[in-house]
Design an enzyme around this catalytic site. Sequence first.
Site, PDB file in Angstrom:
ATOM      1  N   SER A   1       0.853  -1.199   0.000  1.00 37.44           N
ATOM      2  CA  SER A   1       0.000   0.000   0.000  1.00 37.44           C
ATOM      3  C   SER A   1       0.882   1.239   0.000  1.00 37.44           C
ATOM      4  O   SER A   1       1.998   1.211   0.515  1.00 37.44           O
ATOM      5  CB  SER A   1      -0.881   0.023   1.248  1.00 37.44           C
ATOM      6  N   ASP A   2       0.389   2.326  -0.566  1.00 35.75           N
ATOM      7  CA  ASP A   2       1.029   3.605  -0.299  1.00 35.75           C
ATOM      8  C   ASP A   2       0.849   3.871   1.195  1.00 35.75           C
ATOM      9  O   ASP A   2       0.059   3.222   1.873  1.00 35.75           O
ATOM     10  CB  ASP A   2       0.430   4.719  -1.176  1.00 35.75           C
ATOM     11  N   TRP A   3       1.582   4.846   1.692  1.00 34.58           N
ATOM     12  CA  TRP A   3       1.651   5.071   3.135  1.00 34.58           C
ATOM     13  C   TRP A   3       0.309   5.562   3.697  1.00 34.58           C
ATOM     14  O   TRP A   3      -0.026   6.732   3.592  1.00 34.58           O
ATOM     15  CB  TRP A   3       2.785   6.034   3.435  1.00 34.58           C
ATOM     16  N   LEU A   4      -0.451   4.578   4.247  1.00 30.21           N
ATOM     17  CA  LEU A   4      -1.791   4.825   4.768  1.00 30.21           C
ATOM     18  C   LEU A   4      -2.866   4.806   3.695  1.00 30.21           C
ATOM     19  O   LEU A   4      -3.981   5.278   3.906  1.00 30.21           O
ATOM     20  CB  LEU A   4      -1.871   6.156   5.535  1.00 30.21           C
ATOM     21  N   ALA A   5      -2.557   4.227   2.556  1.00 33.57           N
ATOM     22  CA  ALA A   5      -3.588   4.088   1.529  1.00 33.57           C
ATOM     23  C   ALA A   5      -4.489   2.897   1.833  1.00 33.57           C
ATOM     24  O   ALA A   5      -5.539   2.747   1.234  1.00 33.57           O
ATOM     25  CB  ALA A   5      -2.951   3.915   0.155  1.00 33.57           C
TER      26      ALA A   5
END
Length: 952
Positions: A341-345
């Site tokens: 995931s992107d950071w906190l996606a």
Amino acid sequence: MDSSDEDQELELLSQYRPRGGWSPTKPKGKRSDRKGKAKEEPQPPHLRRKGGWIRSRVVLYAVIAALAAIIIWLSLHRFKKAASKSRDGESPAWYPSPLGGTLKEWNASYSKASKLVAKMSLPEKVNVTTGTGWETNLCVGNTAPASEVGFPMLCLQDGPLGIRFADNATLWPAAVTTSATWSKDLMYKRGRALGKEHRLKGVNILLGPSMGPLGRMPGGGRNWEGFGPDPVLAGIAAAETIRGIQDEGVIATAKHYIANEQEHFRQEGGEWGVPNSLSSNIDDRTLHELYLWPFQDSIKAGVASVMCSYNKVNNSYACQNSKLMNDILKDELGFQGFIQSDWLAQRSGVASALAGLDMTMPGDGPNWADYNSFWGPNLSEAVLNGSVPIQRMNDMALRTVAAWYQLEQDNETVWQKPSAGEDARPNFSSFTNDRIGKLHPVTDDESETVVNMYVDVQGEGEEGENDHRVLAQKIAAEGHVLVKNEDDLLPLNVHGLSYDQQPKKDQNIAIGVFGEDAGPVQDAKWPNQCEDRACNEGTLATGWGSGAAEFPFLETPIHALQSSFAKESVTLITSLTNDVKKLPASIQDIDVCLAFVNSDAGEGFHTWEGINDRKDLHTQKGGDELVKAVADKCKQTVVIVHAVGPVVIEDWVDHPKVKAVILANLPGEKSGFALTDVLLGLEDASGRLPYTVGKSLKDYGPGGQIMFKPKPPDAPQQDFEEGLLIDYRHFDNKSIEPRYEFGYGLSYTTWQLSALRLEPIREKSPFPLPRPDLEQPPTLPTSVPDRATVDFPSNFRKLSKYIYPYLEPERDATPGDYPYPDGYNTLQQPSPAGGGEGGNPSLWDEHLAVSVTIRNTGQRKGKQTVQVYVSFPDNVIDDSTGGHIEFPSRVLRGFEKVEVPPGGQMDIRIPLTRRDLSYWSVGYQNWVMPTVGQFNISVGTSSRNLPLMVQW
Ligand code: BGC
């Protein structure tokens, strides 16, 4: 029920639904010095009225309380309404997640990985999939090890143009500059050097290259991190970069998947506080032919990781969108690596796992640095209670471990330890510049050790082949695009004269250098004074955000000009500010004036002067006024533009005394000497535009505009209605005259193309061959382990905040009858477009090749890029739907850059594949080659200079 509904329902069913609140802005401070709150303003003196102040306070408090109640009510109401407003249900369900280990290219790695994963306990598998939490280890992302079986923790670090938060590493020309070189060789070499630097610092997974945003909107804040809005140029550049990175044993990450085209509203909560992120709504054909294309090339090149993006696509979050991850990536494109995931996606626990996510980064839950992971212990519990099948858990771990083997990170001769005597951990810290520091910075583990070893990874030798500075300068120079050069003013020679002139005795040439962009950051010796480079001070050499890095040094244009012109014959007159009042009084006597201007942008967690997505395409900080003031007075002016993408230069480009214009993109640390290489003709001007320079932002069409106000406010919707028509395709189809077209750029020599030949290789045929059968994926034990295996081990030292896979004794993990999403048990038909890495192998069959002779008809050695554009036949009818298929007027399908001596000539052959000659048929769910009608295949040196054409 569609996948979005499922996602929502799953979230409700799951114990791990978001725990309320929105993630705050990503910490502004690099390292640990985050600014949480705005500085408090000094309070004005209190106005007291005798005897009345207590009463007025009571009234004041009552008013405040009432206001607070109204605000809370309004927000609750807003969030409630948000769910009902979002257009759920536009992304179909596709389950279950295809297993990895089904393609021969990955056979050996999967066979090793399955042996290792078979021995892992459940907590160890979870460790491989879950970040340990922001700032709990040395890199921006870290997994935990599977120590019992000897699998290490992995360091994930940005990024696309250099190692973020590291010392003694190169800050490379940005991706957009690299694609402006149109040189496959330089793209590969830059990737290789980037990979080597990351490896030597101990980074296992490099968070790049970026190919989303593609560049639908020229103002998109992060476009410069990618390779420009043409899918073929971007795809080739991404693939070459990936080959380079991975040839060094580092896992590359194709990001951000997909359609994360603007910064505004990219995240739920996040920087803009919207309760739902923006949804990029894309039709199937546009997705395949435009936005997916470079990802497909990346997978074909063997990329081992893909990062899903923050935004929703068709109203399902990209990181829990089963259609995008399970169907398109893992089935159709045969992706064998892991999706992070992107950071906190990541926006859900069970739903994202079932939809195909394999790794959550940085591990935290819905809010920034909340250390309350959707996975970690929750994933252990979900596997035990049956809401995530053990097969999915095995596959998640297997994909990451297989990627590690695939890049031979287990082999110590390939993957050397970052420094002698150390274990495999990285030799730098993202969170302090000090030599000694905490290994787990944000936790209560106060012990310290050497965390920064200051290993110099910039290559060796002053001018040596392996010196990355030399390569960085070459790429930057070839990324300079000369778009105007009247009277052949350029190149100058070291005497400031035309290159074939010599100064007369005692002749002195005055060269003016004007503009802040020519110089260093004012009042600071160090070019890194703004966090993540999020400001526009001094010369612009990179955009900002996680895609920026630390400059080891920054060679400014003024420095290079001072050391390049002959001291005895040239006087430099400078004014390194954009303040036109400070231009010298004698400016009309100056022989040549160089005016430097720029335009900056960056990632949404920072804002500079209200910008991250650009609000307009003009130069910033009064650049246009500066150019006009200089050109009005000076005899002849050369304008140099450093920018994150296209710039509107209509205010001055036709000024009769603006003789030359160089669009220098973002050159990185070697900016100055890259410029003098071109300005003084040490290199041919060989950059070509990787985007269209329009005459106004409006000219890019409705689809080219950033959405600055969320519409609707609670669930912003961005419909990609222009379909395939972005950038030059839009200008061509709508007959809009650009200022400079895609692919354009001048050279210092002249060229002639001739003798276009078409070599038929295969007959036209509508469909690719039937997809090949897959190999059997490895089989792993499917029994669900005992609850006791996920208990904290005895005498375990827990660090605060650190995310562990273990369950506290009170956590119930009893198996239950948890419903899976609708469609979970529907048997999915494998895609006919699949069957190989990057899709059906026959998509890469060559159907024809065009050959052309290129001749350098000038006096100088030069470099030219031959470009091949395809126009599809008219009146194509799709048999599956009976619908008429519209095409852009022409699309780039191949190119080759060559160097030719004066008077020399060369034959160039460019093959075209089945995919190049097909469209994506929504009805057939396959690539279809039109077999009726004629293709026009044009060859030339830009998208509008195509002198040769042949039919097929
Ligand atoms: C960016 C990613 C980056 C990650 C880690 C996110 O904000 O979108 O591109 O890799 O942070 O720094």
